[in-house]
Design a protein around this motif. Structure first.
Motif, PDB file in Angstrom:
ATOM      1  N   LYS A   1     -11.383  -4.160   3.207  1.00  0.00           N
ATOM      2  CA  LYS A   1     -10.406  -3.980   4.278  1.00  0.00           C
ATOM      3  C   LYS A   1     -11.165  -3.639   5.559  1.00  0.00           C
ATOM      4  CE  LYS A   1      -6.358  -2.242   3.352  1.00  0.00           C
ATOM      5  NZ  LYS A   1      -5.316  -1.212   3.089  1.00  0.00           N
TER       6      LYS A   1
ATOM      7  N   ASN B   1      -4.468   4.831  -2.501  1.00  0.00           N
ATOM      8  CA  ASN B   1      -5.636   5.476  -1.890  1.00  0.00           C
ATOM      9  C   ASN B   1      -6.094   6.627  -2.776  1.00  0.00           C
ATOM     10  OD1 ASN B   1      -5.828   4.263   0.987  1.00  0.00           O
ATOM     11  ND2 ASN B   1      -3.648   4.721   0.715  1.00  0.00           N
TER      12      ASN B   1
ATOM     13  N   GLU C   1       0.851  -1.201   0.000  1.00  0.00           N
ATOM     14  CA  GLU C   1       0.000   0.000   0.000  1.00  0.00           C
ATOM     15  C   GLU C   1       0.880   1.243   0.000  1.00  0.00           C
ATOM     16  OE1 GLU C   1      -2.919   0.423   3.141  1.00  0.00           O
ATOM     17  OE2 GLU C   1      -3.645   2.324   2.309  1.00  0.00           O
TER      18      GLU C   1
ATOM     19  N   GLU D   1      -7.906   1.899  -3.563  1.00  0.00           N
ATOM     20  CA  GLU D   1      -8.613   1.841  -2.275  1.00  0.00           C
ATOM     21  C   GLU D   1      -9.486   3.076  -2.115  1.00  0.00           C
ATOM     22  OE1 GLU D   1      -6.190   1.032   1.190  1.00  0.00           O
ATOM     23  OE2 GLU D   1      -5.270  -0.750   0.302  1.00  0.00           O
TER      24      GLU D   1
ATOM     25  N   ASP E   1     -11.853   0.578   1.780  1.00  0.00           N
ATOM     26  CA  ASP E   1     -10.977   0.844   2.919  1.00  0.00           C
ATOM     27  C   ASP E   1     -11.808   1.112   4.170  1.00  0.00           C
ATOM     28  OD1 ASP E   1      -8.557   1.273   4.105  1.00  0.00           O
ATOM     29  OD2 ASP E   1      -8.021   3.010   2.884  1.00  0.00           O
TER      30      ASP E   1
HETATM   31 CA    CA Z   1      -5.880   2.631   2.601  1.00  0.00          CA
END
Ligand code: CA
Ligand code: C2E
Ligand code: CA
Ligand code: CA
Length: 263
Positions: free
Chosen positions: A184, A102, A43, A133, A163
Motif C-alpha cells: 500500500k 491493521n 479495510e 496490514e 501499509d
Molecule cells: Ca491500514
C-alpha cells in the motif's frame, strides 16, 4: 492542566473498561478497482465511541493501548469482529471481498497467530478472505519473532500487506523475504501526484517493481478526481481514499457501498 493532557488522562483511565463496555466499533473503508469501482477489499478501522468524549480516532488511543498492553485483547477483538462481519456479508449474498485488518507491532509474539486462527475458526471465514496490514516498522524490530509469525500466517493462507509503504526504511528486496502479497503506497506520495514529478517517479517505479515481484499494489489516500485519473495510467490493482468512499459504520457501509454492487 491543559485540555490536551486532561484528555489523555481520561483516555488512559477509561480505556481499560472500554472493551468490557463494548464501546469499540469497526468502521469500514473500501479498497476498489479504480477502473471499475468494484470493491476488492474492506479495510476495518477501529473507533472508540466514548460516552463523554464522543467518537475518538485510533491515533489518539492506540499508542496508549500499546503502552498498557491492552492492544493484545483489543487487537484480538478487532480480528474477531472483522472476520465475523465479512462472513456475515458473504452469507447475506454480497459479492465476496477480502477484509483487511491493521495489526500493531506489539501484537507480534503475543498471541497474534493464535488470535488470527481463532477468529477464522469461530467466524468460519476462509483464510483467503483475510489480509493483515502491517507497517514497515514491524519488519525492522524483533526480526526473528516477526518472521516466524509472518511465516505462520502465510502457511495458514492469510494475505499480508505492507501499509504506508515509503514512509519507513524497508525496500522491495527486503519485503520479498516476507512473502508480502500487497503493497500500500502511502498517501503522502499520492497527494497532488498529478502536479508532483518526484512523486510520479517514485510511485510509477514502486508499482512496476512491485508488479514484477508479483505483488499487488494499492494507492492510498486518493482524494480528488485529478489524482484518481492520473493514477489510472499507472494501473494500481486497487485504490483507496475519500474520493471513492470515507470510512463508515458497518450499517452505513452496507447501505451505501455494498448495495451498489451486484449480488
Ligand atoms: Ca491500514
Ligand atoms: P491506516 O491503516 O494508514 O489507515 C488509513 C487512515 O487514513 C484512516 O484513518 C483513514 O480514515 C484515513 N484515510 C482514508 N482515506 C483517506 C483520504 O483520502 N485522505 C485522508 N487524509 N485520510 C484518509 P483512521 O481510521 O483515523 O486510522 C488511523 C490509523 O490508525 C490507521 O492508519 C492505522 O494505522 C491505525 N488503526 C486503525 N484501526 C486500527 C486497528 O484496528 N488496529 C491497529 N493496530 N491500528 C489501527
Ligand atoms: Ca495506510
Ligand atoms: Ca497509517
Amino acid at each position: 492542566m491543559s485540555i490536551r493532557s486532561h484528555e489523555r488522562l481520561v483516555i488512559e483511565n477509561d480505556l481499560h473498561r472500554a472493551l468490557d463496555q463494548q464501546e469499540f466499533q469497526l468502521f469500514y473503508q473500501p479498497r476498489v478497482d479504480p477502473r471499475t469501482g468494484t470493491i476488492q477489499c474492506s479495510e476495518a478501522l477501529l473507533r472508540w465511541k466514548h460516552p463523554k468524549l464522543g467518537m475518538i480516532p485510533p491515533d489518539k488511543f492506540i499508542p496508549i493501548a500499546e503502552e498498557s498492553g491492552l492492544i493484545v485483547p483489543l487487537g484480538a477483538w478487532v480480528l474477531h469482529e472483522a472476520c465475523r462481519q465479512n462472513k456475515a456479508w458473504q452469507d447475506a449474498g454480497y459479492a465476496p471481498m477480502r477484509v483487511a485488518v491493521n495489526v500493531s507491532a506489539k501484537q507480534f509474539g503475543r498471541g497474534l497467530t493464535d488470535s488470527v486462527a481463532q477468529a477464522l475458526k469461530e467466524s468460519g471465514l476462509a483464510p483467503d478472505w483475510l489480509e493483515i496490514e502491517i507497517t514497515e516498522s514491524v519488519l525492522t524490530d524483533n526480526e526473528n519473532t516477526v518472521i516466524a509469525s509472518l511465516r505462520k500466517l502465510k502457511s495458514m493462507g492469510v494475505h499480508l500487506a505492507i501499509d504506508d509503504f515509503g514512509t519507513g526504511y524497508s525496500n522491495l528486496a527486503f519485503l520479498m523475504k516476507f512473502e508480502v502479497d500487497t503493497l500500500k503506497i502511502d498517501r503522502s506520495f499520492i497527494q497532488n501526484i498529478h502536479r508532483n514529478i518526484e512523486h510520479q517517479l517514485i510511485t510509477t517505479s514502486v508499482i512496476s517493481l512491485a508488479h514484477n515481484l508479483g505483488m499487488r499494489v494499492v494507492t492510498e489516500g486518493v482524494e480528488t478526481i485529478e489524482e484518481h485519473q492520473f493514477l489510472l495510467k499507472y494501473e494500481p490493482n486497487e485504490a483507496q481514499g475519500y474520493y471513492y468512499a470515507r470510512p463508515a459504520s458497518a450499517l452505513a457501509y452496507e447501505k451505501d457501498n455494498l448495495n451498489k454492487q451486484a449480488h
